[in-house]
Scaffold this motif. Structure first.
Motif, PDB file in Angstrom:
ATOM      1  N   ALA A 230       0.810  -1.212   0.000  1.00 39.27           N
ATOM      2  CA  ALA A 230       0.000   0.000   0.000  1.00 39.27           C
ATOM      3  C   ALA A 230       0.845   1.263   0.000  1.00 39.27           C
ATOM      4  CB  ALA A 230      -0.923   0.009   1.225  1.00 39.27           C
ATOM      5  N   ARG A 231       2.152   1.130   0.270  1.00 37.35           N
ATOM      6  CA  ARG A 231       3.008   2.312   0.315  1.00 37.35           C
ATOM      7  C   ARG A 231       3.417   2.773  -1.068  1.00 37.35           C
ATOM      8  NH1 ARG A 231       7.809   0.173   3.644  1.00 37.35           N
ATOM      9  NH2 ARG A 231       7.531  -1.423   2.064  1.00 37.35           N
ATOM     10  N   LEU A 232       3.274   1.896  -2.071  1.00 39.66           N
ATOM     11  CA  LEU A 232       3.664   2.241  -3.434  1.00 39.66           C
ATOM     12  C   LEU A 232       2.414   2.529  -4.244  1.00 39.66           C
ATOM     13  CD1 LEU A 232       6.430  -0.447  -4.029  1.00 39.66           C
ATOM     14  CD2 LEU A 232       6.687   1.916  -3.279  1.00 39.66           C
ATOM     15  N   SER A 233       2.206   3.759  -4.574  1.00 39.77           N
ATOM     16  CA  SER A 233       1.003   4.143  -5.302  1.00 39.77           C
ATOM     17  C   SER A 233       1.145   3.802  -6.774  1.00 39.77           C
ATOM     18  CB  SER A 233       0.756   5.645  -5.123  1.00 39.77           C
ATOM     19  OG  SER A 233      -0.292   6.065  -5.964  1.00 39.77           O
TER      20      SER A 233
ATOM     21  N   GLY B  32      -0.378   5.493  -9.013  1.00 40.99           N
ATOM     22  CA  GLY B  32      -0.486   6.749  -9.742  1.00 40.99           C
ATOM     23  C   GLY B  32      -1.889   7.060 -10.191  1.00 40.99           C
ATOM     24  N   ILE B  33      -2.822   6.125  -9.992  1.00 47.48           N
ATOM     25  CA  ILE B  33      -4.203   6.354 -10.377  1.00 47.48           C
ATOM     26  C   ILE B  33      -5.065   6.119  -9.150  1.00 47.48           C
ATOM     27  CG2 ILE B  33      -6.088   5.655 -11.881  1.00 47.48           C
ATOM     28  CD1 ILE B  33      -4.006   4.691 -13.862  1.00 47.48           C
ATOM     29  N   GLY B  34      -5.527   7.181  -8.554  1.00 44.80           N
ATOM     30  CA  GLY B  34      -6.406   7.049  -7.415  1.00 44.80           C
ATOM     31  C   GLY B  34      -5.735   6.542  -6.160  1.00 44.80           C
ATOM     32  N   GLY B  35      -4.410   6.454  -6.140  1.00 44.55           N
ATOM     33  CA  GLY B  35      -3.706   5.994  -4.952  1.00 44.55           C
ATOM     34  C   GLY B  35      -3.910   4.532  -4.649  1.00 44.55           C
ATOM     35  N   ASP B  36      -4.245   3.712  -5.653  1.00 47.69           N
ATOM     36  CA  ASP B  36      -4.461   2.296  -5.416  1.00 47.69           C
ATOM     37  C   ASP B  36      -3.146   1.611  -5.051  1.00 47.69           C
ATOM     38  OD1 ASP B  36      -7.117   2.538  -6.007  1.00 47.69           O
ATOM     39  OD2 ASP B  36      -6.812   2.146  -8.151  1.00 47.69           O
ATOM     40  N   PRO B  37      -3.208   0.562  -4.217  1.00 50.86           N
ATOM     41  CA  PRO B  37      -1.984  -0.174  -3.890  1.00 50.86           C
ATOM     42  C   PRO B  37      -1.380  -0.822  -5.129  1.00 50.86           C
ATOM     43  CG  PRO B  37      -3.769  -0.734  -2.380  1.00 50.86           C
ATOM     44  CD  PRO B  37      -4.371   0.047  -3.498  1.00 50.86           C
ATOM     45  N   GLN B  38      -0.098  -1.067  -5.058  1.00 54.36           N
ATOM     46  CA  GLN B  38       0.606  -1.665  -6.181  1.00 54.36           C
ATOM     47  C   GLN B  38       0.928  -3.111  -5.871  1.00 54.36           C
ATOM     48  OE1 GLN B  38       3.842   0.537  -7.938  1.00 54.36           O
ATOM     49  NE2 GLN B  38       5.052  -1.297  -8.166  1.00 54.36           N
ATOM     50  N   TYR B  39       0.668  -3.988  -6.833  1.00 51.46           N
ATOM     51  CA  TYR B  39       0.992  -5.399  -6.693  1.00 51.46           C
ATOM     52  C   TYR B  39       2.407  -5.629  -7.214  1.00 51.46           C
ATOM     53  CZ  TYR B  39      -3.924  -6.396  -5.810  1.00 51.46           C
ATOM     54  OH  TYR B  39      -5.180  -6.434  -5.265  1.00 51.46           O
TER      55      TYR B  39
ATOM     56  N   HIS C 232       3.683  -4.062   4.847  1.00 49.97           N
ATOM     57  CA  HIS C 232       3.353  -3.741   3.462  1.00 49.97           C
ATOM     58  C   HIS C 232       2.058  -2.968   3.292  1.00 49.97           C
ATOM     59  CE1 HIS C 232       6.623  -6.096   1.745  1.00 49.97           C
ATOM     60  NE2 HIS C 232       6.313  -7.068   2.583  1.00 49.97           N
ATOM     61  N   ARG C 233       1.150  -3.081   4.273  1.00 50.75           N
ATOM     62  CA  ARG C 233      -0.162  -2.476   4.065  1.00 50.75           C
ATOM     63  C   ARG C 233      -0.436  -1.289   4.967  1.00 50.75           C
ATOM     64  NH1 ARG C 233      -3.717  -6.264   1.960  1.00 50.75           N
ATOM     65  NH2 ARG C 233      -5.206  -4.553   1.856  1.00 50.75           N
ATOM     66  N   SER C 234       0.249  -1.247   6.103  1.00 48.70           N
ATOM     67  CA  SER C 234      -0.017  -0.155   7.029  1.00 48.70           C
ATOM     68  C   SER C 234       0.668   1.116   6.555  1.00 48.70           C
ATOM     69  CB  SER C 234       0.464  -0.509   8.434  1.00 48.70           C
ATOM     70  OG  SER C 234      -0.223  -1.640   8.911  1.00 48.70           O
ATOM     71  N   VAL C 235       0.134   2.226   6.983  1.00 49.68           N
ATOM     72  CA  VAL C 235       0.706   3.527   6.625  1.00 49.68           C
ATOM     73  C   VAL C 235       1.221   4.172   7.892  1.00 49.68           C
ATOM     74  CG1 VAL C 235       0.251   5.790   5.636  1.00 49.68           C
ATOM     75  CG2 VAL C 235      -0.888   3.769   4.707  1.00 49.68           C
ATOM     76  N   GLY C 236       2.519   4.408   7.947  1.00 48.74           N
ATOM     77  CA  GLY C 236       3.128   5.017   9.116  1.00 48.74           C
ATOM     78  C   GLY C 236       3.469   6.474   8.869  1.00 48.74           C
ATOM     79  N   ALA C 237       4.253   7.039   9.779  1.00 46.99           N
ATOM     80  CA  ALA C 237       4.604   8.462   9.675  1.00 46.99           C
ATOM     81  C   ALA C 237       5.423   8.719   8.412  1.00 46.99           C
ATOM     82  CB  ALA C 237       5.371   8.888  10.914  1.00 46.99           C
TER      83      ALA C 237
ATOM     84  N   GLN D 294       2.033  12.282   0.869  1.00 49.64           N
ATOM     85  CA  GLN D 294       1.875  13.714   0.613  1.00 49.64           C
ATOM     86  C   GLN D 294       2.674  14.139  -0.609  1.00 49.64           C
ATOM     87  OE1 GLN D 294       2.978  15.717   4.203  1.00 49.64           O
ATOM     88  NE2 GLN D 294       1.323  14.830   5.425  1.00 49.64           N
ATOM     89  N   GLN D 295       3.892  13.624  -0.729  1.00 46.94           N
ATOM     90  CA  GLN D 295       4.706  13.965  -1.896  1.00 46.94           C
ATOM     91  C   GLN D 295       4.072  13.422  -3.170  1.00 46.94           C
ATOM     92  OE1 GLN D 295       8.581  12.422  -1.055  1.00 46.94           O
ATOM     93  NE2 GLN D 295       9.108  14.040   0.392  1.00 46.94           N
ATOM     94  N   THR D 296       3.511  12.209  -3.077  1.00 43.62           N
ATOM     95  CA  THR D 296       2.853  11.630  -4.245  1.00 43.62           C
ATOM     96  C   THR D 296       1.647  12.453  -4.660  1.00 43.62           C
ATOM     97  OG1 THR D 296       3.555   9.420  -3.540  1.00 43.62           O
ATOM     98  CG2 THR D 296       1.786   9.526  -5.154  1.00 43.62           C
ATOM     99  N   ASP D 297       0.844  12.881  -3.679  1.00 39.47           N
ATOM    100  CA  ASP D 297      -0.331  13.709  -3.990  1.00 39.47           C
ATOM    101  C   ASP D 297       0.084  15.043  -4.606  1.00 39.47           C
ATOM    102  OD1 ASP D 297      -1.907  11.710  -2.968  1.00 39.47           O
ATOM    103  OD2 ASP D 297      -2.097  12.621  -0.972  1.00 39.47           O
ATOM    104  N   ALA D 298       1.172  15.630  -4.080  1.00 38.02           N
ATOM    105  CA  ALA D 298       1.629  16.911  -4.623  1.00 38.02           C
ATOM    106  C   ALA D 298       2.096  16.756  -6.075  1.00 38.02           C
ATOM    107  CB  ALA D 298       2.759  17.468  -3.750  1.00 38.02           C
ATOM    108  N   LEU D 299       2.844  15.677  -6.339  1.00 37.08           N
ATOM    109  CA  LEU D 299       3.306  15.446  -7.711  1.00 37.08           C
ATOM    110  C   LEU D 299       2.131  15.169  -8.645  1.00 37.08           C
ATOM    111  CD1 LEU D 299       6.472  13.255  -7.012  1.00 37.08           C
ATOM    112  CD2 LEU D 299       6.414  15.615  -7.823  1.00 37.08           C
TER     113      LEU D 299
END
Length: 206
Positions: A58-61, A63-70, A169-174, A181-186
């Motif tokens: 889940a940490r690797l977006s 690029g479309i809607g922030g979906d997790p990457q397999y 792999h799935r949890s989102v930490g600090a 945030q950087q991904t959303d900004a880009l």
């Protein structure tokens, strides 16, 4: 002249002359082997196999809607397998298993010792994780002198590993929040750039 060498009579003579020495040394060797065989504790083992098809991160977006990457093993097989092996053999994982099973059971020796770090070290030493050639399977084997705990320890290890796998792999930490945030900004900058590009094409009549 007769060629030098040992004849059959010479061999019989040597054996007869040193028969007591030969018998004593042979008896000593057999006695030592029997002593080690009966003194060495029997080691029991429990085995499990995990099939790793892909890792959902889940940490690797995407690029479309922030979906997790397999992450499939076709592209990053060695890295993914090695990462999962390191998780399985980590001290953190072993400590959680010790908390669930009990340090005194893993240490054994009838002393009732509850040293958690020592029990975790014994657990890691008895743990073997292998990857059969040309496969995506982890073969996990746990060995211990106590036949009553090998299977419960391995079952608990797999349960804790599955939770740790999801946590990593799935949890989102600090740190992951910063990356998100950087991904959303880009992504926002990319959307603005694409809008400006469309506007420039329209003005140019393209």
């Amino acid at each position: 002249n007769q060629a030098p060498g040992l004849s059959v009579a010479d061999i019989y003579y040597i054996l007869f002359r040193h028969k007591w020495k030969i018998l004593c040394l042979s008896s000593a060797g057999l006695s030592a082997a029997a002593f080690l065989y009966f003194r060495q504790p029997t080691v029991y083992s429990s085995e499990a196999k995990l099939f790793i098809r892909y890792v959902l991160d889940a940490r690797l977006s995407s690029g479309i809607g922030g979906d997790p990457q397999y992450n499939t093993l076709a592209s990053e097989g060695v890295n993914i397998i090695n990462s999962e092996i390191e998780i399985l053999k980590s001290l953190d994982l072993a400590t959680q298993v010790v908390d669930a099973i009990g340090a005194e059971k893993i240490i054994g020796q009838g002393g009732g010792e509850t040293n958690k770090n020592r029990a975790a070290t014994i657990l890691i030493r008895g743990l073997a994780v292998q990857v059969p050639p040309h496969s995506d399977i982890l073969r996990i084997v746990f060995q211990h002198p106590d036949d009553k705990i090998v299977q419960p320890v391995l079952e608990e290890l797999i349960k804790v590993y599955m939770r740790k796998h999801v946590e990593i792999h799935r949890s989102v930490g600090a740190f992951d929040d910063v990356l998100q945030q950087q991904t959303d900004a880009l992504r926002s900058q990319l959307a603005i750039t694409e809008a400006e590009l469309r506007k420039a094409k329209a003005n140019a009549g393209l």
